[in-house]
Every structure is written in C-alpha cells, then in structure tokens.
Design an enzyme around this catalytic site. Structure first.
Site, PDB file in Angstrom:
ATOM      1  N   SER A   8       0.843  -1.199   0.000  1.00 36.62           N
ATOM      2  CA  SER A   8       0.000   0.000   0.000  1.00 36.62           C
ATOM      3  C   SER A   8       0.879   1.249   0.000  1.00 36.62           C
ATOM      4  O   SER A   8       1.697   1.444   0.909  1.00 36.62           O
ATOM      5  CB  SER A   8      -0.893   0.022   1.229  1.00 36.62           C
ATOM      6  OG  SER A   8      -1.444   1.313   1.384  1.00 36.62           O
ATOM      7  N   HIS A  31      -1.381  -1.307  -4.146  1.00 35.63           N
ATOM      8  CA  HIS A  31      -2.649  -0.978  -3.484  1.00 35.63           C
ATOM      9  C   HIS A  31      -2.722   0.539  -3.284  1.00 35.63           C
ATOM     10  O   HIS A  31      -1.841   1.134  -2.653  1.00 35.63           O
ATOM     11  CB  HIS A  31      -2.697  -1.714  -2.143  1.00 35.63           C
ATOM     12  CG  HIS A  31      -3.973  -1.579  -1.393  1.00 35.63           C
ATOM     13  ND1 HIS A  31      -5.092  -2.346  -1.668  1.00 35.63           N
ATOM     14  CD2 HIS A  31      -4.325  -0.764  -0.357  1.00 35.63           C
ATOM     15  CE1 HIS A  31      -6.067  -2.021  -0.825  1.00 35.63           C
ATOM     16  NE2 HIS A  31      -5.629  -1.059  -0.022  1.00 35.63           N
ATOM     17  N   ASP A  33      -4.881   3.575  -1.845  1.00 33.70           N
ATOM     18  CA  ASP A  33      -5.950   3.908  -0.906  1.00 33.70           C
ATOM     19  C   ASP A  33      -6.504   5.303  -1.183  1.00 33.70           C
ATOM     20  O   ASP A  33      -5.833   6.304  -0.924  1.00 33.70           O
ATOM     21  CB  ASP A  33      -5.414   3.848   0.538  1.00 33.70           C
ATOM     22  CG  ASP A  33      -5.172   2.432   1.002  1.00 33.70           C
ATOM     23  OD1 ASP A  33      -6.113   1.616   0.931  1.00 33.70           O
ATOM     24  OD2 ASP A  33      -4.041   2.132   1.438  1.00 33.70           O
ATOM     25  N   MET A  35      -9.093   8.058  -0.091  1.00 37.13           N
ATOM     26  CA  MET A  35      -9.897   8.424   1.094  1.00 37.13           C
ATOM     27  C   MET A  35     -10.432   9.838   0.910  1.00 37.13           C
ATOM     28  O   MET A  35      -9.719  10.716   0.427  1.00 37.13           O
ATOM     29  CB  MET A  35      -9.022   8.388   2.344  1.00 37.13           C
ATOM     30  CG  MET A  35      -8.312   7.075   2.569  1.00 37.13           C
ATOM     31  SD  MET A  35      -7.494   7.116   4.171  1.00 37.13           S
ATOM     32  CE  MET A  35      -6.564   5.579   4.110  1.00 37.13           C
ATOM     33  N   HIS A  64      -8.425   0.893  -3.725  1.00 41.00           N
ATOM     34  CA  HIS A  64      -9.308   0.673  -2.576  1.00 41.00           C
ATOM     35  C   HIS A  64      -9.979   2.006  -2.255  1.00 41.00           C
ATOM     36  O   HIS A  64      -9.341   2.926  -1.752  1.00 41.00           O
ATOM     37  CB  HIS A  64      -8.467   0.165  -1.394  1.00 41.00           C
ATOM     38  CG  HIS A  64      -9.234  -0.019  -0.125  1.00 41.00           C
ATOM     39  ND1 HIS A  64      -8.614  -0.164   1.096  1.00 41.00           N
ATOM     40  CD2 HIS A  64     -10.566  -0.079   0.136  1.00 41.00           C
ATOM     41  CE1 HIS A  64      -9.518  -0.310   2.051  1.00 41.00           C
ATOM     42  NE2 HIS A  64     -10.720  -0.246   1.491  1.00 41.00           N
ATOM     43  N   MET A  66     -12.119   4.266  -0.151  1.00 37.21           N
ATOM     44  CA  MET A  66     -12.746   4.504   1.155  1.00 37.21           C
ATOM     45  C   MET A  66     -13.448   5.846   1.055  1.00 37.21           C
ATOM     46  O   MET A  66     -13.007   6.857   1.612  1.00 37.21           O
ATOM     47  CB  MET A  66     -11.671   4.486   2.248  1.00 37.21           C
ATOM     48  CG  MET A  66     -11.220   3.075   2.584  1.00 37.21           C
ATOM     49  SD  MET A  66      -9.615   3.034   3.391  1.00 37.21           S
ATOM     50  CE  MET A  66      -8.583   3.166   1.938  1.00 37.21           C
ATOM     51  N   MET A 135     -11.509  -6.172   5.801  1.00 40.03           N
ATOM     52  CA  MET A 135     -10.637  -5.241   6.529  1.00 40.03           C
ATOM     53  C   MET A 135     -10.236  -5.846   7.872  1.00 40.03           C
ATOM     54  O   MET A 135     -11.093  -6.318   8.630  1.00 40.03           O
ATOM     55  CB  MET A 135     -11.347  -3.904   6.770  1.00 40.03           C
ATOM     56  CG  MET A 135     -11.567  -3.060   5.524  1.00 40.03           C
ATOM     57  SD  MET A 135     -10.068  -2.603   4.620  1.00 40.03           S
ATOM     58  CE  MET A 135      -9.143  -1.671   5.847  1.00 40.03           C
ATOM     59  N   ASP A 173      -6.531  -6.510   4.536  1.00 40.39           N
ATOM     60  CA  ASP A 173      -5.883  -5.200   4.516  1.00 40.39           C
ATOM     61  C   ASP A 173      -5.889  -4.621   5.925  1.00 40.39           C
ATOM     62  O   ASP A 173      -6.954  -4.425   6.513  1.00 40.39           O
ATOM     63  CB  ASP A 173      -6.671  -4.298   3.543  1.00 40.39           C
ATOM     64  CG  ASP A 173      -6.093  -2.898   3.418  1.00 40.39           C
ATOM     65  OD1 ASP A 173      -4.990  -2.653   3.944  1.00 40.39           O
ATOM     66  OD2 ASP A 173      -6.761  -2.056   2.775  1.00 40.39           O
TER      67      ASP A 173
HETATM   68  C1  DX5 Z   1      -6.053   1.486   5.858  1.00 39.32           C
HETATM   69  C2  DX5 Z   1      -5.714   1.197   4.418  1.00 39.32           C
HETATM   70  C3  DX5 Z   1      -4.608   0.233   4.275  1.00 39.32           C
HETATM   71  C4  DX5 Z   1      -3.296   0.689   4.893  1.00 39.32           C
HETATM   72  C5  DX5 Z   1      -2.683  -0.533   5.495  1.00 39.32           C
HETATM   73  O1  DX5 Z   1      -7.317   1.981   5.953  1.00 39.32           O
HETATM   74  O2  DX5 Z   1      -6.835   0.682   3.720  1.00 39.32           O
HETATM   75  O3  DX5 Z   1      -4.427  -0.159   2.923  1.00 39.32           O
HETATM   76  O4  DX5 Z   1      -2.393   1.255   3.998  1.00 39.32           O
HETATM   77  O5  DX5 Z   1      -1.538  -0.170   6.180  1.00 39.32           O
HETATM   78  P1  DX5 Z   1      -0.759  -1.170   7.141  1.00 39.32           P
HETATM   79  O6  DX5 Z   1      -0.306  -2.308   6.315  1.00 39.32           O
HETATM   80  O7  DX5 Z   1       0.357  -0.322   7.678  1.00 39.32           O
HETATM   81  O8  DX5 Z   1      -1.747  -1.577   8.211  1.00 39.32           O
HETATM   82 ZN    ZN Z   2      -6.448  -0.263   1.757  1.00 36.81          ZN
END
Ligand code: DX5
Ligand code: ZN
Length: 222
Positions: A8, A31, A33, A35, A64, A66, A135, A173
């Site tokens: 990620s 990956h 993210d 947000m 991903h 969010m 998750m 994740d």
């Molecule tokens: C958190 C993200 C993850 C995050 C995971 O909400 O969706 O993808 O980057 O990070 P680690 O591996 O550090 O928990």
């Molecule tokens: Zn993620």
C-alpha cells in the site's frame, strides 16, 4: 493456490511517488488507498493523482476506495485503467449494480467489508465480485494492529468460494506483517495488502518476498 502481495502506497513518501513505486516493482499489484475525509477521517488523493500513478507504475493498480457514494465515483477509476476497483459495501447504494458496471468497463470488481460488517449477505453474491476485501483494521490509517477477530469471516468466505468453484480473490488489509500474514493465509486469504511492513523495511523487495513465503507456508488447505 497462488498468493499475492500488494504493497500500500499509503505508507510511501507522497512527494517521491515514482521512485516509491519503483521500489515495489516485484509486487503483484500496487494498493492505492483513496480516502475522502467523509467515509473515513483521512484524506489522500483522487482520480487525477491515481491516473498519474497508473501512468508510471511498473505494476497494475489495486484501487481501494474509502469514499462515500462509490456508485457515482468508482466507475471513473475503472475508466482510467485500474486493474481492480474495490468499494465499501457500507457506502454503496447498490453493490451488485456497481460491480456489474465496473466489470463492464473492464476492471475487476471488489467489495470491501469493515471489521463490523457481516459477511453473510455476500456469501450468496460471490458470482458478482472478483474480490472480497476483509478489513483487518478500521479503515483510515496505516500502521494499526491486525484484528484477529475478523478471521471467521475469511473462513466462511473461503468455504463459500471453494464450494462455488469461482475464482474470487480474498483480500486482507490492515496490520499485515510476517506474523499476521500467516494467520490470514491459514484462515483462507490469498491476497495481502501491506503498507508499513513493506515501506518501513530496509529492502521492500526482500520484504515482499518474505511476506509471500510466509503466506505460502501457512496456506489454507481445502
Ligand atoms: C487502511 C488502508 C490500508 C493501509 C494498510 O485503511 O486501507 O491499505 O495502507 O496499512 P498497514 O499495512 O500499515 O496496516
Ligand atoms: Zn487499503
């Protein structure tokens, strides 16, 4: 069963994104993210940034989302060429219709479940999705602790996938390390997101290799 390790870039240095992507060139997917500061209390980047990441990344994108209202925004990420687009079940008005639209555009369609979201409704809907993301932390931030208590959801999903004969990837994740990846793999996951454990390692390529090996060694048998 193959295993996939998707680092990620939430844990990458955002102002050196191109070189940060090159550091994980041996990964299966990257990956990404997204947000929106509404669905989760954190803000990253939107379609313009993801389009540039797509243009320079040595590996395909596992996006991903969010975000609120994925029914409206998710198709744009498929259109810019993301290999996989995963939206949250809790945010979607019509998860099946959205997944069908993503597939129609040419992306793999994923549905993500927060730790408190029950998996049962999705066991019946596996044919509609290419990936289910379970998750293992509350979404929003990297570096949190892996939640062991969600493992029964993976076990239920793995059983349902095996029974169906479908090729649905089961992704985890949050808090994935060399120790916890073994637990998730044993429970039935085959696709692993790792942010801090890859980017905080001295050698991300070595860490990707170590994570893959740990996942393979404790793979779910069925
Ligand atoms: C958190 C993200 C993850 C995050 C995971 O909400 O969706 O993808 O980057 O990070 P680690 O591996 O550090 O928990
Ligand atoms: Zn993620």
């Amino acid at each position: 069963m193959p295993v996939r390790v998707n680092p990620s870039i939430l844990s990458a240095d955002f102002v050196n994104m191109q070189s940060e992507l090159d550091r994980i060139a041996t990964a299966d997917l990257v990956h990404v993210d997204v947000m929106d500061n509404h669905f989760v209390p954190n803000l990253t980047f939107g379609p313009q940034m993801v389009e540039r990441i797509q243009a320079v990344s040595p590996v395909p994108l596992d996006v991903h989302l969010m975000i609120d209202d994925p029914d409206r925004w998710a198709p744009g990420y498929a259109e810019l060429g993301a290999y996989s687009v995963t939206f949250h079940a809790e945010a979607a008005a019509d998860a099946v219709a959205l997944a069908r639209r993503l597939r129609q555009i040419g992306a793999r369609a994923g549905v993500a479940l927060k730790p408190g979201t029950p998996v049962e409704p999705y066991l019946e809907l596996l044919a509609e999705f290419d990936q289910v993301l379970v998750m293992t932390v509350e979404p929003g931030f990297g570096g949190q602790k892996f939640m062991h208590e969600v493992m029964p959801k993976l076990t239920a999903l793995r059983e349902a996938v095996s029974r169906s004969g479908l090729d649905v990837w089961l992704q985890v994740d949050g808090g994935v390390t060399e120790e916890t990846i073994a637990i998730a793999s044993e429970a039935g996951a085959d696709t692993f997101v790792a942010g801090s454990s890859v980017y905080n390692a001295g050698d991300p390529a070595e860490q990707i290799k170590a994570l893959r090996a740990a996942a393979l060694a404790s793979q779910h048998r069925h």
